[in-house]
Design a protein around this motif. Structure first.
Motif, PDB file in Angstrom:
ATOM      1  N   GLU A   1      -8.201   8.984   2.389  1.00  0.00           N
ATOM      2  CA  GLU A   1      -8.074   8.502   3.579  1.00  0.00           C
ATOM      3  C   GLU A   1      -7.576   6.877   2.925  1.00  0.00           C
ATOM      4  O   GLU A   1      -7.622   6.528   2.079  1.00  0.00           O
ATOM      5  N   ARG A   2      -6.877   6.302   4.184  1.00  0.00           N
ATOM      6  CA  ARG A   2      -6.092   4.569   3.623  1.00  0.00           C
ATOM      7  C   ARG A   2      -7.124   3.612   5.237  1.00  0.00           C
ATOM      8  O   ARG A   2      -7.194   4.211   5.365  1.00  0.00           O
ATOM      9  N   ASN A   3      -6.796   2.609   4.343  1.00  0.00           N
ATOM     10  CA  ASN A   3      -8.101   1.685   4.979  1.00  0.00           C
ATOM     11  C   ASN A   3      -8.898   2.013   5.567  1.00  0.00           C
ATOM     12  O   ASN A   3      -9.186   1.628   7.164  1.00  0.00           O
ATOM     13  N   TYR A   4      -9.874   1.617   4.948  1.00  0.00           N
ATOM     14  CA  TYR A   4     -11.348   2.855   5.091  1.00  0.00           C
ATOM     15  C   TYR A   4     -12.041   1.268   5.485  1.00  0.00           C
ATOM     16  O   TYR A   4     -12.223   0.141   4.465  1.00  0.00           O
ATOM     17  N   SER A   5     -13.091   1.207   6.475  1.00  0.00           N
ATOM     18  CA  SER A   5     -13.157   0.600   6.991  1.00  0.00           C
ATOM     19  C   SER A   5     -14.745   0.116   7.354  1.00  0.00           C
ATOM     20  O   SER A   5     -14.826   1.210   8.319  1.00  0.00           O
ATOM     21  N   CYS A   6     -15.296  -1.074   7.080  1.00  0.00           N
ATOM     22  CA  CYS A   6     -17.159  -0.857   7.895  1.00  0.00           C
ATOM     23  C   CYS A   6     -17.550  -2.163   8.082  1.00  0.00           C
ATOM     24  O   CYS A   6     -16.373  -3.321   7.753  1.00  0.00           O
TER      25      CYS A   6
ATOM     26  N   HIS B   1     -19.995  -1.932  -2.238  1.00  0.00           N
ATOM     27  CA  HIS B   1     -20.747  -1.584  -0.651  1.00  0.00           C
ATOM     28  C   HIS B   1     -20.160  -1.164   0.376  1.00  0.00           C
ATOM     29  O   HIS B   1     -20.499  -0.106   0.824  1.00  0.00           O
ATOM     30  N   SER B   2     -18.650  -0.697   0.630  1.00  0.00           N
ATOM     31  CA  SER B   2     -18.296   0.590   0.980  1.00  0.00           C
ATOM     32  C   SER B   2     -17.855   1.146   0.404  1.00  0.00           C
ATOM     33  O   SER B   2     -17.435   2.303   1.828  1.00  0.00           O
ATOM     34  N   ALA B   3     -17.820   1.386  -0.552  1.00  0.00           N
ATOM     35  CA  ALA B   3     -17.610   2.608  -1.228  1.00  0.00           C
ATOM     36  C   ALA B   3     -19.984   3.330  -1.034  1.00  0.00           C
ATOM     37  O   ALA B   3     -18.938   4.654  -0.892  1.00  0.00           O
ATOM     38  N   ARG B   4     -20.169   3.037  -0.783  1.00  0.00           N
ATOM     39  CA  ARG B   4     -21.566   3.287  -0.993  1.00  0.00           C
ATOM     40  C   ARG B   4     -21.538   3.861   0.808  1.00  0.00           C
ATOM     41  O   ARG B   4     -22.325   5.150   1.572  1.00  0.00           O
ATOM     42  N   HIS B   5     -21.368   2.934   1.124  1.00  0.00           N
ATOM     43  CA  HIS B   5     -21.189   3.907   2.504  1.00  0.00           C
ATOM     44  C   HIS B   5     -20.398   4.816   2.902  1.00  0.00           C
ATOM     45  O   HIS B   5     -20.518   5.495   3.410  1.00  0.00           O
ATOM     46  N   TYR B   6     -19.098   4.837   2.609  1.00  0.00           N
ATOM     47  CA  TYR B   6     -18.767   5.724   2.364  1.00  0.00           C
ATOM     48  C   TYR B   6     -18.623   7.060   1.790  1.00  0.00           C
ATOM     49  O   TYR B   6     -19.019   7.873   3.059  1.00  0.00           O
TER      50      TYR B   6
ATOM     51  N   GLU C   1     -13.506  -2.605   3.226  1.00  0.00           N
ATOM     52  CA  GLU C   1     -12.545  -2.241   3.312  1.00  0.00           C
ATOM     53  C   GLU C   1     -12.314  -1.740   2.039  1.00  0.00           C
ATOM     54  O   GLU C   1     -11.893  -2.912   1.280  1.00  0.00           O
ATOM     55  N   ILE C   2     -11.384  -0.249   2.350  1.00  0.00           N
ATOM     56  CA  ILE C   2     -10.981   0.362   1.180  1.00  0.00           C
ATOM     57  C   ILE C   2      -9.735   0.633   1.630  1.00  0.00           C
ATOM     58  O   ILE C   2      -8.982   1.604   2.355  1.00  0.00           O
ATOM     59  N   ASP C   3      -8.370  -0.516   0.274  1.00  0.00           N
ATOM     60  CA  ASP C   3      -7.265   0.467   0.846  1.00  0.00           C
ATOM     61  C   ASP C   3      -6.987   2.169   0.784  1.00  0.00           C
ATOM     62  O   ASP C   3      -6.858   2.430   1.478  1.00  0.00           O
ATOM     63  N   LEU C   4      -7.174   2.593  -0.465  1.00  0.00           N
ATOM     64  CA  LEU C   4      -6.644   4.075  -0.334  1.00  0.00           C
ATOM     65  C   LEU C   4      -8.210   4.554  -0.899  1.00  0.00           C
ATOM     66  O   LEU C   4      -9.013   4.053  -1.795  1.00  0.00           O
ATOM     67  N   ILE C   5      -8.496   5.605  -0.676  1.00  0.00           N
ATOM     68  CA  ILE C   5      -9.579   6.469  -1.058  1.00  0.00           C
ATOM     69  C   ILE C   5      -8.804   8.035  -1.681  1.00  0.00           C
ATOM     70  O   ILE C   5      -8.517   8.745  -1.175  1.00  0.00           O
ATOM     71  N   MET C   6      -8.636   8.418  -2.441  1.00  0.00           N
ATOM     72  CA  MET C   6      -7.972   8.895  -3.886  1.00  0.00           C
ATOM     73  C   MET C   6      -8.921  10.393  -3.933  1.00  0.00           C
ATOM     74  O   MET C   6      -9.373   9.869  -4.405  1.00  0.00           O
ATOM     75  N   GLN C   7      -8.588  11.290  -4.349  1.00  0.00           N
ATOM     76  CA  GLN C   7      -8.756  12.429  -5.411  1.00  0.00           C
ATOM     77  C   GLN C   7      -8.033  12.288  -6.346  1.00  0.00           C
ATOM     78  O   GLN C   7      -6.605  12.977  -6.211  1.00  0.00           O
TER      79      GLN C   7
ATOM     80  N   GLU D   1       0.717  -1.263   0.483  1.00  0.00           N
ATOM     81  CA  GLU D   1       0.150  -0.030  -0.438  1.00  0.00           C
ATOM     82  C   GLU D   1       1.069   1.278   0.194  1.00  0.00           C
ATOM     83  O   GLU D   1       0.520   2.411  -0.797  1.00  0.00           O
ATOM     84  N   ASP D   2       2.285   1.149   0.645  1.00  0.00           N
ATOM     85  CA  ASP D   2       2.984   2.862   0.649  1.00  0.00           C
ATOM     86  C   ASP D   2       3.351   2.916  -0.647  1.00  0.00           C
ATOM     87  O   ASP D   2       3.791   3.205  -1.065  1.00  0.00           O
ATOM     88  N   GLN D   3       4.065   1.660  -1.234  1.00  0.00           N
ATOM     89  CA  GLN D   3       4.419   1.392  -2.416  1.00  0.00           C
ATOM     90  C   GLN D   3       3.445   2.471  -3.489  1.00  0.00           C
ATOM     91  O   GLN D   3       3.619   2.595  -4.080  1.00  0.00           O
ATOM     92  N   ALA D   4       2.426   1.606  -3.336  1.00  0.00           N
ATOM     93  CA  ALA D   4       1.448   1.815  -4.528  1.00  0.00           C
ATOM     94  C   ALA D   4       0.502   3.582  -4.316  1.00  0.00           C
ATOM     95  O   ALA D   4       0.787   4.615  -5.457  1.00  0.00           O
ATOM     96  N   LEU D   5       0.710   3.932  -2.910  1.00  0.00           N
ATOM     97  CA  LEU D   5       0.077   5.490  -1.886  1.00  0.00           C
ATOM     98  C   LEU D   5       1.608   5.902  -2.987  1.00  0.00           C
ATOM     99  O   LEU D   5       0.873   7.532  -3.670  1.00  0.00           O
ATOM    100  N   GLY D   6       2.545   5.935  -2.897  1.00  0.00           N
ATOM    101  CA  GLY D   6       3.738   7.062  -3.778  1.00  0.00           C
ATOM    102  C   GLY D   6       3.617   6.962  -4.938  1.00  0.00           C
ATOM    103  O   GLY D   6       3.637   7.937  -5.654  1.00  0.00           O
TER     104      GLY D   6
END
Length: 116
Positions: free
Chosen positions: A26-31, A76-81, A35-41, A10-15
């Motif tokens: 957000e990172r590791n959004y969990s419900c 489903h996790s994205a809808r929750h977010y 879980e969603i590893d990375l939420i980015m814009q 995840e660190d490598q992907a984020l960079g």
């Protein structure tokens, strides 16, 4: 795969994604749905990102490992977010997958990998 290996991937992907101009929200959004590893814009677009690491490509690429069941959990996790963050509800959204291959040392970024 250990949690430590997952965090490194995840660190490598984020960079990599930040170098492409995406901004981390957000990172590791969990419900309960998952879980969603990375939420980015990226510009005005909200990007939900699944990071997949494979030590070897013997059983397929990391990108191929995001099966329909995993896609449904991410949806489903994205809808929750979005329910919890209503200021994003009117923005365009997409689902990307970043695959990291340990044996080849490559990063593959598949934009708009799936969706409704």
């Amino acid at each position: 795969m250990s949690r430590e290996t997952g965090n490194r991937a995840e660190d490598q992907a984020l960079g990599y994604l930040q170098a492409q101009g995406l901004r981390l929200l957000e990172r590791n959004y969990s419900c309960r749905q998952g879980e969603i590893d990375l939420i980015m814009q990226q510009g005005q677009t909200l990007v939900f990102i699944e990071v997949r690491y494979r030590r070897s490509s013997r059983y397929g690429s990391p990108l191929e490992s995001v099966d329909p069941r995993k896609q449904a959990r991410l949806l489903h996790s994205a809808r929750h977010y979005l329910l919890c963050h209503p200021h994003w509800q009117d923005r365009p959204c997409r689902f990307d997958v970043v695959g990291i291959s340990g044996d080849q040392g490559t990063i593959q970024w598949l934009t708009n990998a799936f969706g409704e």
